[in-house]
Write a protein that holds these residues in place. Structure first.
Motif, PDB file in Angstrom:
ATOM      1  N   PHE A  84       0.858  -1.194   0.000  1.00  0.00           N
ATOM      2  CA  PHE A  84       0.000   0.000   0.000  1.00  0.00           C
ATOM      3  C   PHE A  84       0.891   1.239   0.000  1.00  0.00           C
ATOM      4  CE2 PHE A  84      -2.438  -3.327   2.098  1.00  0.00           C
ATOM      5  CZ  PHE A  84      -3.685  -3.214   1.492  1.00  0.00           C
ATOM      6  N   ASP A 125      -2.921  -3.329  -4.069  1.00  0.00           N
ATOM      7  CA  ASP A 125      -4.294  -2.888  -3.912  1.00  0.00           C
ATOM      8  C   ASP A 125      -4.719  -2.113  -5.158  1.00  0.00           C
ATOM      9  OD1 ASP A 125      -6.015  -3.236  -1.600  1.00  0.00           O
ATOM     10  OD2 ASP A 125      -6.351  -1.074  -1.760  1.00  0.00           O
ATOM     11  N   ALA A 127      -7.408   0.424  -5.955  1.00  0.00           N
ATOM     12  CA  ALA A 127      -8.416   1.354  -5.450  1.00  0.00           C
ATOM     13  C   ALA A 127      -7.751   2.723  -5.465  1.00  0.00           C
ATOM     14  CB  ALA A 127      -8.853   1.002  -4.032  1.00  0.00           C
ATOM     15  N   ASP A 137     -12.491   5.689  -2.664  1.00  0.00           N
ATOM     16  CA  ASP A 137     -11.818   4.667  -3.468  1.00  0.00           C
ATOM     17  C   ASP A 137     -11.974   4.871  -4.974  1.00  0.00           C
ATOM     18  OD1 ASP A 137     -11.647   3.731  -0.896  1.00  0.00           O
ATOM     19  OD2 ASP A 137     -11.918   1.634  -1.455  1.00  0.00           O
ATOM     20  N   SER A 174     -10.005  -3.395  -3.998  1.00  0.00           N
ATOM     21  CA  SER A 174     -10.563  -3.234  -2.646  1.00  0.00           C
ATOM     22  C   SER A 174     -11.628  -2.158  -2.625  1.00  0.00           C
ATOM     23  CB  SER A 174      -9.447  -2.869  -1.662  1.00  0.00           C
ATOM     24  OG  SER A 174      -8.955  -1.587  -1.940  1.00  0.00           O
ATOM     25  N   LYS A 204     -16.414  -6.821   1.592  1.00  0.00           N
ATOM     26  CA  LYS A 204     -15.731  -5.769   2.349  1.00  0.00           C
ATOM     27  C   LYS A 204     -16.781  -4.861   2.971  1.00  0.00           C
ATOM     28  CE  LYS A 204     -12.457  -1.979   2.073  1.00  0.00           C
ATOM     29  NZ  LYS A 204     -11.420  -1.313   1.277  1.00  0.00           N
ATOM     30  N   PHE A 209     -13.273  -0.272  11.868  1.00  0.00           N
ATOM     31  CA  PHE A 209     -11.958  -0.857  12.173  1.00  0.00           C
ATOM     32  C   PHE A 209     -10.874  -0.518  11.133  1.00  0.00           C
ATOM     33  CE2 PHE A 209     -14.922  -3.424  14.640  1.00  0.00           C
ATOM     34  CZ  PHE A 209     -14.286  -3.456  15.879  1.00  0.00           C
ATOM     35  N   TYR A 210     -11.226   0.290  10.119  1.00  0.00           N
ATOM     36  CA  TYR A 210     -10.207   0.724   9.152  1.00  0.00           C
ATOM     37  C   TYR A 210      -9.521   2.022   9.597  1.00  0.00           C
ATOM     38  CZ  TYR A 210     -13.057  -2.294   6.074  1.00  0.00           C
ATOM     39  OH  TYR A 210     -13.772  -3.333   5.531  1.00  0.00           O
ATOM     40  N   PHE A 213      -5.626   2.373   9.483  1.00  0.00           N
ATOM     41  CA  PHE A 213      -5.129   2.279   8.095  1.00  0.00           C
ATOM     42  C   PHE A 213      -5.272   3.633   7.395  1.00  0.00           C
ATOM     43  CE2 PHE A 213      -5.961   1.843   3.570  1.00  0.00           C
ATOM     44  CZ  PHE A 213      -5.054   0.888   3.122  1.00  0.00           C
ATOM     45  N   ARG A 214      -6.393   4.294   7.651  1.00  0.00           N
ATOM     46  CA  ARG A 214      -6.621   5.586   6.990  1.00  0.00           C
ATOM     47  C   ARG A 214      -5.632   6.627   7.502  1.00  0.00           C
ATOM     48  NH1 ARG A 214     -13.280   5.192   6.925  1.00  0.00           N
ATOM     49  NH2 ARG A 214     -13.347   3.456   5.445  1.00  0.00           N
ATOM     50  N   GLN A 234     -19.297   0.153   0.249  1.00  0.00           N
ATOM     51  CA  GLN A 234     -18.932  -0.993   1.092  1.00  0.00           C
ATOM     52  C   GLN A 234     -20.186  -1.581   1.742  1.00  0.00           C
ATOM     53  OE1 GLN A 234     -15.901   0.660   3.674  1.00  0.00           O
ATOM     54  NE2 GLN A 234     -14.383   0.704   2.025  1.00  0.00           N
ATOM     55  N   TYR A 284      -8.986 -10.538   5.983  1.00  0.00           N
ATOM     56  CA  TYR A 284      -8.088  -9.424   6.314  1.00  0.00           C
ATOM     57  C   TYR A 284      -8.321  -9.007   7.761  1.00  0.00           C
ATOM     58  CZ  TYR A 284      -5.323  -5.203   5.035  1.00  0.00           C
ATOM     59  OH  TYR A 284      -4.363  -4.219   4.913  1.00  0.00           O
ATOM     60  N   VAL A 286      -7.829  -6.448   9.957  1.00  0.00           N
ATOM     61  CA  VAL A 286      -7.522  -5.066   9.585  1.00  0.00           C
ATOM     62  C   VAL A 286      -6.842  -4.287  10.710  1.00  0.00           C
ATOM     63  CG1 VAL A 286      -9.371  -5.010   7.866  1.00  0.00           C
ATOM     64  CG2 VAL A 286      -9.821  -4.188  10.209  1.00  0.00           C
ATOM     65  N   TYR A 326      -1.198  -7.617  10.115  1.00  0.00           N
ATOM     66  CA  TYR A 326      -0.032  -6.805  10.478  1.00  0.00           C
ATOM     67  C   TYR A 326       0.852  -7.546  11.479  1.00  0.00           C
ATOM     68  CZ  TYR A 326      -2.783  -3.409   8.002  1.00  0.00           C
ATOM     69  OH  TYR A 326      -3.511  -2.790   7.014  1.00  0.00           O
TER      70      TYR A 326
END
Ligand code: PBG
Length: 339
Positions: A84, A125, A127, A137, A174, A204, A209-210, A213-214, A234, A284, A286, A326
């Motif tokens: 990513f 990825d 997106a 995305d 994604s 997805k 819970f993302y 990541f953001r 989503q 995943y 996440v 991770y």
């Protein structure tokens, strides 16, 4: 009750739990480094890795560090990485134009890993969120009110061909646009990349819970008004049947592997998908799932290694053939018995 008290029991399940060797004989699910895929964040330059604040132990890696990390993962028996990009804000725009830059960051990273660690499976990825100022995305409709499905799919198909040309083994859409797997498959085949596979983010969910990541790719604050709302594309976390419908569509459109995301809070969906398709199933775990375990461990509220292993085991037991996590390096290191 006294020690002499005896139940008239023929069946005593504890017999099989009485010693480690017996527990090993009857163990139904076992984790292996080969089950794991490591998501990795890549940044420009040749400086030092930059920590992701909300994901203790996770770093954004310049390409040289990324290659070294991939080599270590490969040696530990982890078969794949998912890359990513974490792009400088100055490279982002409304349309996510940088996603189609033939010499973009993630493509340079792919080529480097391809050359230096040839045995490793490289996944990228597909997106636009790391490339758009708004963090969505895809590209927006003319009035800016919605993510435009078909226009986005056109860009994603082009992006997938670009990634295949850089040597990616599996492209991983994604984005949750309708029809993107079929369009990507057709574009890859037309361009001569019939052996490049598709790992589809099929189920997805629009998940809280993302969050971490953001932070890592900078998509959360891009629009200036978090939280980013992706509910028009989503899945609704309330829906099981709809998840299976998405899986069926992606399978029909040519997906090689289907994925459920997030993993831990969606174990029922993983099991449903496992029973629904003959395709390999990925899950995943996440960023927010990772962050929860890490944060509790930092406070001394749970044992980090045991929490990590149990969370991964549960995902595999639910039916996942492979897990993006991770914890990949740490878990594989622990399994190798060197710590
Ligand atoms: C977006 C994308 C996201 C993740 C992977 N790809 C976040 C989002 O949908 O906003 C999340 C992964 C994670 O939380 O670890 N294309």
């Amino acid at each position: 009750m006294s020690e002499e008290f005896k139940l008239e029991l023929t069946v005593r399940p504890r017999r099989l739990r009485a010693a480690a060797s017996r527990r090993a004989l009857v163990e139904e699910t076992r984790l292996d480094p080969a089950d794991l895929i490591a998501p990795l964040f890549v940044i420009e330059g040749d400086g030092e890795p930059r920590a992701v604040e909300s994901m203790p132990g996770v770093f954004r890696l310049p390409v040289s560090h990324l290659v070294a990390e991939c080599r270590e993962l490969h040696e530990l028996g982890v078969p794949a990485v998912a890359l990513f990009p974490s792009l400088d804000g100055s490279l982002k725009d409304e349309a996510g134009t940088a996603a189609l830059d033939g010499n973009g960051l993630v493509l340079r990273a792919v080529r480097a890993v391809r050359n230096e660690v040839p045995g490793l499976t490289v996944i990228t990825d597909i997106a636009l969120d790391p490339y758009t100022t708004h963090g969505h995305d895809g590209v927006l409709t003319a009035d800016g009110g919605e993510v435009a499905n078909d226009a986005t799919v056109a860009v994603l198909a082009e992006m997938a061909v670009l990634h295949a040309s850089a040597g990616v083994d599996l492209v991983a859409p994604s984005d949750m646009m309708d029809g993107r797997v079929g369009a990507i498959r057709a574009a890859l085949d037309r361009a001569g990349y019939s052996s490049t596979g598709i790992l589809a983010y099929s189920a997805k969910f629009a998940s809280a819970f993302y969050g971490p990541f953001r932070d890592a790719v900078g998509s959360a604050t891009g629009a200036g008004h978090p939280p980013l709302d992706k509910r028009t594309y989503q899945l609704n976390p309330a829906n099981r049947r709809e998840a299976l419908r998405e899986v069926s569509l992606d399978e029909a459109e040519g997906a090689d592997i289907v994925m459920v995301k997030p993993a831990g809070p969606y174990l029922d969906i993983i099991r449903d998908v496992r029973n629904h398709t003959g395709l390999p199933v990925a899950a995943y775990q996440v960023s927010g799932e990772y962050a929860q375990i890490r944060a509790a461990a930092e406070r001394g509220w749970l044992d980090p290694g045991a929490g990590r292993d149990e969370s991964l085991l549960a995902i595999k037991r639910a039916g996942a053939d492979m897990i993006l996590t991770y914890f990949a390096k740490e878990a594989a290191t622990a399994m190798s018995g060197t710590v």
